[in-house]
Scaffold this motif. Sequence first.
Motif, short mmCIF file in Angstrom:
data_model
loop_
_atom_site.label_atom_id
_atom_site.label_comp_id
_atom_site.label_asym_id
_atom_site.label_seq_id
_atom_site.Cartn_x
_atom_site.Cartn_y
_atom_site.Cartn_z
N GLN A 149 8.35 -10.66 -5.15
CA GLN A 149 7.70 -10.09 -3.80
C GLN A 149 7.57 -8.79 -4.07
N THR A 150 6.56 -8.56 -3.33
CA THR A 150 5.45 -7.35 -3.39
C THR A 150 5.44 -7.08 -2.18
N LEU A 151 5.25 -5.49 -1.85
CA LEU A 151 5.40 -4.91 -0.81
C LEU A 151 4.73 -4.26 -1.12
N THR A 152 2.98 -3.57 -0.02
CA THR A 152 2.25 -2.52 -0.18
C THR A 152 2.00 -1.69 0.51
N ILE A 153 1.98 -0.14 0.04
CA ILE A 153 2.70 1.13 0.85
C ILE A 153 0.83 1.83 0.19
N ALA A 154 0.25 1.49 1.57
CA ALA A 154 -0.95 2.51 1.35
C ALA A 154 -0.36 4.19 1.55
N ALA A 155 -0.96 5.44 1.01
CA ALA A 155 -0.79 6.49 0.92
C ALA A 155 -1.93 7.37 0.73
N GLU B 26 6.08 -12.23 7.03
CA GLU B 26 7.27 -12.33 6.10
C GLU B 26 7.96 -11.47 5.55
N ARG B 27 7.17 -9.74 5.67
CA ARG B 27 7.07 -8.92 4.90
C ARG B 27 7.98 -8.04 5.83
N LYS B 28 7.93 -7.91 7.03
CA LYS B 28 7.82 -6.95 8.32
C LYS B 28 9.46 -6.19 8.29
N GLU C 103 14.22 -7.27 -6.37
CA GLU C 103 13.30 -8.35 -7.02
C GLU C 103 12.33 -7.70 -5.76
N VAL C 104 12.20 -7.01 -5.32
CA VAL C 104 11.02 -6.65 -4.61
C VAL C 104 10.62 -5.28 -4.78
N GLU C 105 9.40 -5.59 -5.39
CA GLU C 105 8.30 -4.25 -6.19
C GLU C 105 7.43 -3.46 -4.83
N LEU C 106 7.80 -2.78 -5.10
CA LEU C 106 6.66 -1.59 -4.59
C LEU C 106 5.40 -1.37 -4.94
N ARG C 107 3.87 -1.82 -4.27
CA ARG C 107 2.62 -1.66 -4.68
C ARG C 107 2.53 -0.24 -3.77
N ILE C 108 2.22 0.88 -4.71
CA ILE C 108 0.96 2.06 -3.90
C ILE C 108 -0.18 1.98 -4.47
N LEU C 109 -0.46 1.73 -3.10
CA LEU C 109 -2.17 2.12 -2.54
C LEU C 109 -2.73 3.49 -2.48
N SER C 110 -3.15 4.10 -3.49
CA SER C 110 -3.30 5.53 -3.27
C SER C 110 -4.69 5.89 -3.19
#
Length: 421
Positions: A29-35, A310-312, A56-63
């Motif tokens: 899984q991927t959890l997307t964080i916008a910052a 599903e990711r909340k 098992e959950v990758e953090l994807r940082i959208l900057s």
Amino acid sequence: MTSDSSISRRALLASALPLAASAHASEGQTLTIAAFPLVDEIVRAAIPAWQKRHPEVELRILSRQYSDHHTAMTTALSTAVALPDVMALESSFVGRFAQGGGLEDLRQAPYGVERFRERLVPFAYDQAIARNGAVVAMPADIGPGTLIYRHDILAKAGVQEAELTGKWEDYVAAGARIKARTGAYLIAHVQEIKDIIIRGGLNAGEGLYFDTQSRVLVNSPRFERAFEIALLARRQGLDARVSAWSNDWAEGFKRGRLATELSGAWVVGQLNSFIAPSTSGLWRAAPLPENGAAAYGGAFYAMPRRAAPERKALAWEFMQLMTLDPRLQLQAFKDYDAFPALLSTHEDPFFDQPLPFLGGQRARQLWREAARRITALPVHKQNQFAEEVVQTELDKVLLRDKPIRAALADAEQLLQRRALR
């Protein structure tokens, strides 16, 4: 990380930092964080703590740069396209976004954010409360306001700190002596004075420009005094007439041409890091004049209402990690000058350490006390427009000799029409 106009100062600084994003998860899984910059670095530094919980959950940082980020989030919330799982918001945007209904109400099950209220700086939590009572974001860091001044310049001018922190009229009078005896300007721009004064003396239910019933508040003694003090300082030539975060502003600090600054506590770290490190030891921090209490920025985390359901649960866990973990909060403070919103961190010995840049002063104690006196201001949907209108009228007073009462009456008339929309 701010008052809406003052808040933008740190944002402008952050927007100069390079764009970055972490790699996509290759599996799982991927959890997307916008910052936006600075916040993205804080999130990146928290990845090891997150991986211990969820390898098992990758953090994807959208900057994105500051303005681009908030524009993108506005579009995403209105269209429900390309929504991140979690979005960072600068404090001035929290109230605006709250009115749109696009953010999750964290009071509701399964979140129950209200149980954390007593653990957070009161004004920061209150900033995230919408008019309907919804809590739309969790505060991570804050920017308690402070006055900083050049100790050596004041000594040369024969001016004491108490002359800067008493009445605003005394602050201006001290500035005149500083200018006459040292040649240094009191402040970069008199707008900074106006921005602080209009935040004082508010009654219950009053925001900066409107009350909770959308009544316009600008044609009032509060704004009249702010304009009068700003004009008094301008007529005596006490401001350098330079904008915050401009090259001339930075040079003013480097060359000792600016004796004071009114800003968030984080500005000390920025001066020490790269704006004017050669001036280390020459500065001191003090309360704002008339014991004013104002916030300069801050970062929040929010969850889009229409983000992937599903990711909340993971998104909510991430938000709690970033705002309620004392170790991560303190690390962000130490590494990025992100003054923590988590109250338990305020008792850490780090707050008692001397700051070499401030000549060994234990200024974090001062800022901690200031943070607890700040109160949240109701945010109106037209606040940004009102800020522009008021600043335009102040410019007319400063540059064209427009009478103050006429300027405020004109601002009131324009805002009354806009408030009805």
